[in-house]
Motif scaffolding. Structure first.
Motif, PDB file in Angstrom:
ATOM      1  N   LEU A 109       0.823  -1.208   0.000  1.00  0.00           N
ATOM      2  CA  LEU A 109       0.000   0.000   0.000  1.00  0.00           C
ATOM      3  C   LEU A 109       0.859   1.260   0.000  1.00  0.00           C
ATOM      4  O   LEU A 109       0.612   2.207  -0.763  1.00  0.00           O
ATOM      5  N   LEU A 110       1.895   1.293   0.837  1.00  0.00           N
ATOM      6  CA  LEU A 110       2.754   2.471   0.914  1.00  0.00           C
ATOM      7  C   LEU A 110       3.530   2.681  -0.389  1.00  0.00           C
ATOM      8  O   LEU A 110       3.680   3.812  -0.855  1.00  0.00           O
ATOM      9  N   ALA A 111       4.017   1.576  -0.981  1.00  0.00           N
ATOM     10  CA  ALA A 111       4.780   1.695  -2.220  1.00  0.00           C
ATOM     11  C   ALA A 111       3.913   2.216  -3.365  1.00  0.00           C
ATOM     12  O   ALA A 111       4.329   3.075  -4.148  1.00  0.00           O
ATOM     13  N   VAL A 112       2.691   1.696  -3.456  1.00  0.00           N
ATOM     14  CA  VAL A 112       1.786   2.140  -4.517  1.00  0.00           C
ATOM     15  C   VAL A 112       1.384   3.599  -4.302  1.00  0.00           C
ATOM     16  O   VAL A 112       1.343   4.402  -5.248  1.00  0.00           O
ATOM     17  N   ALA A 113       1.070   3.959  -3.055  1.00  0.00           N
ATOM     18  CA  ALA A 113       0.686   5.344  -2.764  1.00  0.00           C
ATOM     19  C   ALA A 113       1.812   6.311  -3.102  1.00  0.00           C
ATOM     20  O   ALA A 113       1.572   7.406  -3.637  1.00  0.00           O
ATOM     21  N   VAL A 118       1.880   6.755  -6.825  1.00  0.00           N
ATOM     22  CA  VAL A 118       0.784   7.610  -7.277  1.00  0.00           C
ATOM     23  C   VAL A 118       1.129   9.078  -7.047  1.00  0.00           C
ATOM     24  O   VAL A 118       0.959   9.935  -7.929  1.00  0.00           O
ATOM     25  N   ARG A 119       1.629   9.358  -5.853  1.00  0.00           N
ATOM     26  CA  ARG A 119       1.906  10.753  -5.490  1.00  0.00           C
ATOM     27  C   ARG A 119       2.999  11.368  -6.360  1.00  0.00           C
ATOM     28  O   ARG A 119       2.901  12.524  -6.790  1.00  0.00           O
ATOM     29  N   PRO A 160       0.445   3.961 -11.999  1.00  0.00           N
ATOM     30  CA  PRO A 160      -0.714   4.044 -11.105  1.00  0.00           C
ATOM     31  C   PRO A 160      -1.294   5.457 -11.033  1.00  0.00           C
ATOM     32  O   PRO A 160      -0.575   6.431 -10.806  1.00  0.00           O
ATOM     33  N   TYR A 161      -2.610   5.553 -11.231  1.00  0.00           N
ATOM     34  CA  TYR A 161      -3.284   6.850 -11.187  1.00  0.00           C
ATOM     35  C   TYR A 161      -3.850   7.164  -9.797  1.00  0.00           C
ATOM     36  O   TYR A 161      -3.915   8.315  -9.395  1.00  0.00           O
ATOM     37  N   GLY A 162      -4.323   6.153  -9.091  1.00  0.00           N
ATOM     38  CA  GLY A 162      -4.936   6.416  -7.800  1.00  0.00           C
ATOM     39  C   GLY A 162      -5.337   5.126  -7.098  1.00  0.00           C
ATOM     40  O   GLY A 162      -5.446   4.066  -7.717  1.00  0.00           O
ATOM     41  N   ARG A 216       7.482  -2.524  -6.598  1.00  0.00           N
ATOM     42  CA  ARG A 216       8.794  -1.891  -6.593  1.00  0.00           C
ATOM     43  C   ARG A 216       8.810  -0.699  -7.546  1.00  0.00           C
ATOM     44  O   ARG A 216       8.317  -0.799  -8.669  1.00  0.00           O
ATOM     45  N   PRO A 217       9.384   0.430  -7.114  1.00  0.00           N
ATOM     46  CA  PRO A 217       9.446   1.609  -7.997  1.00  0.00           C
ATOM     47  C   PRO A 217      10.408   1.373  -9.153  1.00  0.00           C
ATOM     48  O   PRO A 217      11.417   0.674  -9.023  1.00  0.00           O
ATOM     49  N   LEU A 218      10.104   1.980 -10.296  1.00  0.00           N
ATOM     50  CA  LEU A 218      10.933   1.897 -11.492  1.00  0.00           C
ATOM     51  C   LEU A 218      11.418   3.289 -11.873  1.00  0.00           C
ATOM     52  O   LEU A 218      10.817   4.295 -11.479  1.00  0.00           O
ATOM     53  N   PRO A 219      12.480   3.368 -12.636  1.00  0.00           N
ATOM     54  CA  PRO A 219      12.972   4.688 -13.063  1.00  0.00           C
ATOM     55  C   PRO A 219      11.956   5.384 -13.963  1.00  0.00           C
ATOM     56  O   PRO A 219      11.131   4.754 -14.620  1.00  0.00           O
ATOM     57  N   GLY A 220      12.064   6.701 -13.985  1.00  0.00           N
ATOM     58  CA  GLY A 220      11.229   7.479 -14.881  1.00  0.00           C
ATOM     59  C   GLY A 220      10.004   8.050 -14.209  1.00  0.00           C
ATOM     60  O   GLY A 220       9.835   7.982 -12.985  1.00  0.00           O
ATOM     61  N   SER A 221       9.145   8.627 -15.021  1.00  0.00           N
ATOM     62  CA  SER A 221       7.904   9.236 -14.531  1.00  0.00           C
ATOM     63  C   SER A 221       6.873   9.178 -15.655  1.00  0.00           C
ATOM     64  O   SER A 221       7.187   8.810 -16.785  1.00  0.00           O
ATOM     65  N   PHE A 222       5.635   9.555 -15.331  1.00  0.00           N
ATOM     66  CA  PHE A 222       4.560   9.568 -16.328  1.00  0.00           C
ATOM     67  C   PHE A 222       3.604  10.699 -15.996  1.00  0.00           C
ATOM     68  O   PHE A 222       3.584  11.206 -14.869  1.00  0.00           O
ATOM     69  N   GLU A 223       2.790  11.059 -16.959  1.00  0.00           N
ATOM     70  CA  GLU A 223       1.772  12.085 -16.766  1.00  0.00           C
ATOM     71  C   GLU A 223       0.393  11.423 -16.848  1.00  0.00           C
ATOM     72  O   GLU A 223       0.059  10.816 -17.866  1.00  0.00           O
TER      73      GLU A 223
END
Length: 345
Positions: free
Chosen positions: A149-153, A156-157, A180-182, A218-225
């Motif tokens: 839950l914490l990793a996904v949140a 999202v943020r 992840p959008y929300g 697990r977080p991955l490099p990069g970002s998205f809009e």
């Protein structure tokens, strides 16, 4: 030992005992490898707990000098609000899991708060909880792991892609990338909605996943809009309404969207609204196209009857037979004369 959350708390307890703890010592006490110890330390740092790394031959980790967890100070109103919130959250299935199979984080938290309260206040709160009754049965427990839950949140943020290990409803396991959008809670379950860029590298395909079925995030490099005008809750409801089930039901119902939604919410059915003609009130009753999916059809005839609106069944034929059977039973009951001997007095 238990799940990652309980290991992180055990790590904190070890560090609170004082001194420098080597990675090898911590790994042995926690039953994990050194890399996992470092990840748990990162969890503590993310929670603003000042863990210091000490370099050198006898290096390891320690808490910053003078640090201690702040005491929890609650007055009567606050203590009651917290305990009632934990009880309600547990019944609704909106609490995370602990390291045991029989307890939720809400139960362990409530027990800790109960033990810390003065006896006078504890007795008064016990009286409230013991006299409390609910009109609805507890919801099915489908609690996600706290680490997931914490990793996904966090993803999202900060709009970061994540890699998840997921178990589908049919038991198939997969590892996939998600934008992840929300996070959305619905009917006692937690969901994350987002896009799967591996299916469509351009924009991604909307996907909805249950958090309790995610084993690791697990977080991955990069970002998205995220898309403009994003409504994660509506996306989850639409996804649930379009999920694959045994029957695909297509109806035409004469009424307004509000009338239909009163019995067929967005999580159950999708409504295709025709564009109203110019000068026409959009809330005027008209024929609307309704689609839904279901594993069983026996619940649908009473729902259609309760709508009290004209409707046409386009498919499946089995539903038409069930509606006719219900209508016959209702008509037979309505025609039956009142006979006290037959109805028990």
């Amino acid at each position: 030992m238990g799940r990652p959350t309980s290991r992180v708390l055990t790590l904190l307890e070890l560090l609170q005992s004082g001194g420098i703890r080597t990675v090898a010592e911590l790994a042995d006490r926690l039953g994990v490898d050194g890399r996992t110890v470092r990840r748990y330390v990162d969890h503590l740092v993310d929670l603003d707990i000042p863990v210091e790394a000490v370099r050198g031959r006898y290096g390891g980790y320690r808490l910053a000098p003078g640090y201690r967890l702040p005491p929890l100070m609650l007055n009567d109103d606050e203590a009651l609000a917290v305990l009632l919130g934990l009880v309600a959250g547990r019944r609704a299935g909106l609490l995370t899991a602990t390291g045991t199979a029989t307890e939720t984080a809400g139960e362990t938290a409530a027990a800790k708060i109960r033990r810390a309260l003065p006896e006078r206040l504890a007795r008064r709160l016990d009286a409230v909880l013991e006299s409390l009754a609910f009109t609805a049965e507890p919801g099915e427990a489908a609690t996600p792991e706290t680490g997931v839950l914490l990793a996904v949140a966090d993803a999202v943020r900060h709009r970061r892609p994540i890699s998840i290990r997921y178990t589908a409803r049919d038991g198939r396991r997969s590892e996939r990338t998600l934008h992840p959008y929300g996070i959305v809670t619905h009917a006692g379950r937690w969901y994350v909605t987002g896009a799967d860029p591996e299916i469509d590298p351009g924009t991604g395909q909307d996907r909805t996943f249950r958090l309790d079925r995610i084993a690791d995030a697990r977080p991955l490099p990069g970002s998205f809009e995220p898309p403009a005008g994003l409504d994660p809750a509506q996306r989850v409801l639409s996804g649930l309404a379009k999920a694959a089930y045994r029957y695909e039901v297509t109806l035409r119902i004469h009424g307004t969207v509000e009338q239909i939604r009163a019995r067929l919410p967005a999580s159950v059915a999708s409504i295709e609204e025709p564009v109203p003609e110019e000068g026409t009130d959009p809330h005027t009753e008209r024929w609307l196209h309704v689609e839904l999916r279901a594993e069983r059809l026996d619940w649908l005839p009473p729902v259609l009857a309760s709508l009290d609106r004209p409707f046409v069944i386009e498919r499946p034929d089995e539903l038409r037979g069930l509606v006719i059977a219900l209508a016959d039973r209702l008509a037979a009951s309505a025609r039956q004369a009142c006979d006290p001997d037959r109805i028990g007095g």
